[in-house]
Design an enzyme around this catalytic site. Structure first.
Site, PDB file in Angstrom:
ATOM      1  CB  SER A  66     101.675  29.910 -19.525  1.00 15.05           C
ATOM      2  OG  SER A  66     100.831  30.702 -20.343  1.00 15.05           O
ATOM      3  CB  CYS A  67     104.402  30.015 -24.324  1.00 17.40           C
ATOM      4  SG  CYS A  67     103.429  28.839 -25.277  1.00 17.40           S
ATOM      5  N   GLY A  68     102.743  31.898 -25.473  1.00 16.61           N
ATOM      6  CA  GLY A  68     101.797  32.659 -26.264  1.00 16.61           C
ATOM      7  C   GLY A  68     100.600  31.854 -26.720  1.00 16.61           C
TER       8      GLY A  68
ATOM      9  N   GLY B 133     100.740  28.001 -26.378  1.00 15.71           N
ATOM     10  CA  GLY B 133     100.911  26.613 -25.964  1.00 15.71           C
ATOM     11  C   GLY B 133     101.993  25.864 -26.707  1.00 15.71           C
TER      12      GLY B 133
ATOM     13  CD1 TRP C 266      99.090  37.285 -23.701  1.00 13.11           C
ATOM     14  CD2 TRP C 266      99.086  36.582 -21.585  1.00 13.11           C
ATOM     15  NE1 TRP C 266      98.813  38.382 -22.896  1.00 13.11           N
ATOM     16  CE2 TRP C 266      98.799  37.969 -21.595  1.00 13.11           C
ATOM     17  CE3 TRP C 266      99.129  35.909 -20.354  1.00 13.11           C
ATOM     18  CZ2 TRP C 266      98.569  38.694 -20.431  1.00 13.11           C
ATOM     19  CZ3 TRP C 266      98.904  36.632 -19.195  1.00 13.11           C
ATOM     20  CH2 TRP C 266      98.624  37.999 -19.232  1.00 13.11           C
TER      21      TRP C 266
END
Length: 309
Positions: A238-240, A242, A267
């Protein structure tokens, strides 16, 4: 390039591509995002893989959402790619959004794709040619590419919640340590600060060396092993939004991990106001992660939460 020529791996150095650049070489795609997307410099002949535009689902409420198979097929055909072709993808930041394009193609059943190590900066630093022209939006001839989505390569919040509660899985968050802890503000308005309870933090920048290239395999393994074990667990990234989650996916594949998934909404989805739980503060230690069983229950959402191919 002969379509049958073998890529040396998911990452190729500038000189490898430089020796093969031209009409018979691989399809070269510029996957730069944001302000860098409009920069009027490119590797000669490069085409635009626009994940800020046509190669994102226009109906999704979240940024950089994987489009459905029909749309992805149509947009990739405009780039002249055939199922038997070979692709090298890069971005103007180094290794950033190119990994997202790599993962999108892989998730669509296309394996003949690699990321240019160090991207356009490494290419230029090697003295290889750069054109003063923006990448083109389409190839002169349409290709015959067909997307064949692979189940579970892109996942939604429900699958992430299951992974958080599964001792046989690890969720790795690629955001900065401050954003993960909730001590730095999120760049997108309206999102809660913090992280998913039970997730581990591995900022994507830590996978890169001082020149913006991927670290050697031994160093990547040393980064992943304390959090992900020796390769027997499913890893969900996961990240901000994708994008840099796919940098972790690239690094994990280089390090020898095989059961990988990317949380498409990341996120931008989990951090929206909802009943999905959010934790703040430091990341759990490897020992704590190994022992945890987090009973996370994902609440259904009316849109933007379906698992996408």
């Amino acid at each position: 390039m002969n379509p049958g020529e073998h890529l040396p791996g998911p990452l190729v150095p500038p000189h490898w591509l430089g020796e093969r650049l031209g009409a018979a070489g691989p399809v070269v795609l510029d996957a730069s995002v944001g302000a860098r997307r409009t920069a009027a410099r490119r590797i000669p002949g490069a085409l635009r893989f626009d994940i800020d535009g046509p190669l994102s689902d226009p109906d999704a409420p979240l940024p950089h959402t994987m489009p459905d198979a029909a749309r992805f097929t149509e947009e990739v055909r405009k780039l002249g790619l055939d199922d038997s072709g070979t692709v090298v993808v890069y971005d103007a930041a180094g290794i950033y959004s190119a990994a997202r394009a790599w993962w999108m193609l892989r998730a669509s059943g296309f394996d003949r794709v690699a990321v240019l190590d160090g991207g356009l900066p490494a290419w230029a630093a090697a003295g290889l040619p750069v054109e003063d022209a923006a990448p083109a939006a389409a190839a002169p001839v349409r290709g015959g590419f067909t997307a064949r989505p692979r189940d579970g390569w892109f996942v939604g919040s429900g699958a992430v919640a299951q992974a958080l509660a599964d001792p046989g899985a690890v969720v790795l968050d690629a955001r900065t340590r401050g954003r993960f802890a909730g001590t730095e503000p999120e760049p997108r308005s309206g999102l809660r600060g913090g992280h998913m309870p039970g997730a581990a933090n591995l900022p994507f920048g830590e996978l890169l060396d001082g020149a913006g290239r991927m670290r050697p395999v031994a160093e990547l393994r040393a980064l992943f092993a304390p959090l992900a074990g020796e390769g027997d667990k499913r890893l969900v990234f996961s990240c901000g939004s994708g994008v840099t989650a796919c940098v972790l996916a690239l690094g994990a594949e280089l390090a020898g991990y095989g059961d990988l998934a990317v949380y498409d909404g990341s996120w931008s989805d989990w951090g929206r106001p909802s009943d999905l739980p959010v934790a703040r503060g430091r990341a759990e230690s490897p020992a704590e992660l190994a022992d945890r069983h987090v009973p996370v229950v994902a609440q259904p959402r009316p849109e933007g939460d379906a698992e996408r191919p």
